[in-house]
Scaffold this motif. Structure first.
Motif, short mmCIF file in Angstrom:
data_model
loop_
_atom_site.label_atom_id
_atom_site.label_comp_id
_atom_site.label_asym_id
_atom_site.label_seq_id
_atom_site.Cartn_x
_atom_site.Cartn_y
_atom_site.Cartn_z
N ILE A 199 0.81 -1.32 -0.15
CA ILE A 199 0.09 0.00 0.00
C ILE A 199 0.95 1.23 -0.06
N ARG A 200 0.14 2.30 -0.37
CA ARG A 200 0.91 3.63 -0.09
C ARG A 200 0.29 4.24 1.07
N ILE A 201 1.15 5.00 1.94
CA ILE A 201 0.55 5.79 2.92
C ILE A 201 1.24 7.27 2.68
N GLY A 202 0.42 8.22 3.20
CA GLY A 202 0.89 9.60 2.65
C GLY A 202 0.45 10.49 4.03
N GLY A 203 1.12 11.67 4.38
CA GLY A 203 1.02 12.51 5.16
C GLY A 203 2.22 13.57 5.33
N LEU A 204 2.30 14.06 6.57
CA LEU A 204 3.53 14.90 6.75
C LEU A 204 4.53 14.40 7.84
N VAL A 205 5.94 14.52 7.37
CA VAL A 205 6.82 13.84 8.35
C VAL A 205 6.84 14.62 9.17
N GLU A 206 6.63 13.75 10.55
CA GLU A 206 6.59 14.40 11.64
C GLU A 206 7.71 15.10 12.34
N ALA A 207 7.49 16.39 12.87
CA ALA A 207 8.76 17.06 13.33
C ALA A 207 9.54 16.35 14.51
N GLU A 208 10.74 16.46 14.34
CA GLU A 208 11.71 16.00 15.31
C GLU A 208 11.42 14.40 15.38
N SER A 209 11.17 13.79 14.12
CA SER A 209 11.10 12.17 14.24
C SER A 209 12.26 11.48 13.23
N VAL B 125 4.76 13.56 2.38
CA VAL B 125 5.24 12.64 1.57
C VAL B 125 4.42 11.31 1.36
N VAL B 126 4.69 10.57 0.29
CA VAL B 126 4.08 9.32 -0.03
C VAL B 126 4.92 8.26 0.08
N ALA B 127 4.75 6.99 0.86
CA ALA B 127 5.67 6.20 1.04
C ALA B 127 5.03 4.88 0.42
N ASN B 128 5.82 4.16 -0.29
CA ASN B 128 5.22 2.94 -0.72
C ASN B 128 5.84 1.75 -0.16
N GLY B 129 5.15 0.80 0.44
CA GLY B 129 5.52 -0.24 0.88
C GLY B 129 4.58 -1.34 1.50
N LYS B 130 5.19 -1.86 2.67
CA LYS B 130 4.08 -2.76 3.39
C LYS B 130 4.28 -2.57 4.57
N LEU B 131 2.96 -3.00 5.46
CA LEU B 131 3.12 -2.57 7.10
C LEU B 131 3.88 -4.01 7.54
#
Lengths: 254, 146
Positions: free
Chosen positions: B53-63, B100-106
């Motif tokens: 699947i792809r998940i998308g969102g913001l890169v969390e601050a200080e993570s 960002v959008v990340a493509n991969g697996k859980l």
């Protein structure tokens, strides 16, 4: 229907019929052509100067933002030309004016060209910005479908020997494809897409700095003038070709 | 009714039904038309394990933590967030607060193992001076808060 709308309808209808006369249309086209060609050349010179030289870089894309000045007007024109083509097709289907069919036919390759420019420049921008040339998200895919609709429309015109039947088949395809236009425009709002939402035509107003909006609008004007110029040129050729084929047929029958 | 008028009505009726039909199809395929899921979607939708699947969102601050080529960070939609691990080169625009959008697996332990990271660009365009000026006045809104 009350008196006023009926009178207005009759007036537009009579104007439509007057310009639907190919001789009148050809005369009008001849008069308009030098102006639109001049405007096109002027706007492209000024627009490209601002787009490529006299405008600031973007705070995160740097110089890559300049692709936007070529990409976004091409996308607008891809949609606008299709809307014009579909409107002309509807007029051709309902009122059977050959000039409406010929206008749609003349516009199709120009619209396909704009769509191709949009797709190619989008890929060139996507690689440095997103990290990929292409993804199958709703916006990119629906624009690719628009490109195929243009190609299919042009192919249908070639598929029939009788221009009347070709016009009708092509017009129906053009009208079916209209459902794709709102999908393209709102795909970025309805679904999660990699492509960003609209920057210029939003309810909150443009999200582009005025220093970047100016070259964008100049380029949009240049694209529009380019379309009008080439459309007139192609429409003239279509009218003359239609006349030549009628004359040839008449001679063959005599 | 003249023939022209009849043709006009048939055309309008045909276009209207075509519009309704396509709207129904698009609503029915809603789930297949999204390019990525948000971290909140992962909470509410039960997605089969081992599915790409792809998940998308913001890169969390200080993570963001880098160990060699491997980058660990969290992707957030401000309501929920998920840990992501990625090995490879990141796009230039990748940074904290960026979409960002990340493509991969859980993977095991709820960590999302990404094999592709794409940067999302927002709809704002401005020169660097303007961006600095907005940041100075404290009016800067990170992406996603709009």
């Amino acid at each position: 229907m009350s008196g006023l709308p009926r009178a207005a309808l009759a007036a537009t209808s009579s104007a439509m019929h007057r310009f639907a006369n190919p001789t009148v249309a050809l005369r009008l086209a001849d008069r308009l052509m030098p102006w639109s060609a001049f405007l096109c050349a002027g706007l492209f010179m000024v627009g490209l100067y601002y787009a490529l030289i006299a405008s600031p870089i973007d705070y995160q894309q740097r110089d890559t933002v300049r692709i936007m000045y070529v990409h976004v007007p091409a996308a607008w024109m891809a949609l606008g030309v299709y809307a014009m083509m579909a409107t002309a097709s509807a007029v051709g289907l309902v009122w059977r004016h050959p000039l409406a069919d010929l206008s749609a036919k003349a516009a199709a390759p120009i619209g396909a060209g704009f769509t191709l420019i949009c797709l190619v420049t989008g890929a060139l921008w996507g690689q440095p910005t997103w990290g990929t040339w292409w993804v199958w998200d709703a916006r990119l895919t629906s624009v690719l479908i628009l490109f195929f609709l243009y190609l299919g429309y042009m192919a249908l015109w070639q598929a029939y020997d009788d221009p009347g039947r070709a016009a009708r088949a092509a017009a129906i395809l053009a009208l079916v494809g209209v459902v794709n236009l709102p999908v393209i425009k709102f795909s970025v709002d309805w679904w999660n897409t990699l492509h960003q939402p609209a920057s210029v035509f939003t309810l909150q107003g443009p999200k582009i700095d005025p220093s970047m909006l100016k070259p964008l609008m100049l380029m949009a004007g240049a694209y529009l003038a380019f379309f009008v110029t080439v459309l007139i040129y192609r429409l003239k050729a279509e009218i003359l070709a239609r006349r030549a084929s009628v004359l040839r047929r008449a001679r063959a029958e005599s | 009714m003249t023939r022209k008028r009849r043709r006009l009505y048939v055309l309008i009726a045909a276009l209207a039904s075509l519009g309704v039909a396509s709207a129904l199809v698009l609503v029915a395929f809603q789930d297949n038309l999204v390019f990525f899921y948000s971290p909140s979607d992962l909470q509410t939708k039960s997605l089969p394990a081992d599915q790409r699947i792809r998940i998308g969102g913001l890169v969390e601050a200080e993570s963001v933590m880098r160990e060699g080529l491997t980058t660990r960070f969290r992707v957030t939609d401000t309501a929920h967030s998920i840990a992501v691990s990625y090995t490879g080169l990141l796009p230039d625009l990748f940074r904290e607060g960026q979409g960002v959008v990340a493509n991969g697996k859980l993977g095991p332990g709820g960590v999302f193992i990404a094999d592709e990271i794409l940067a999302k660009h927002d709809e704002n365009y401005m020169p660097p001076e303007v961006a600095d000026a907005i940041k100075r006045t404290g009016q800067w809104k990170p992406e996603g808060s709009r």
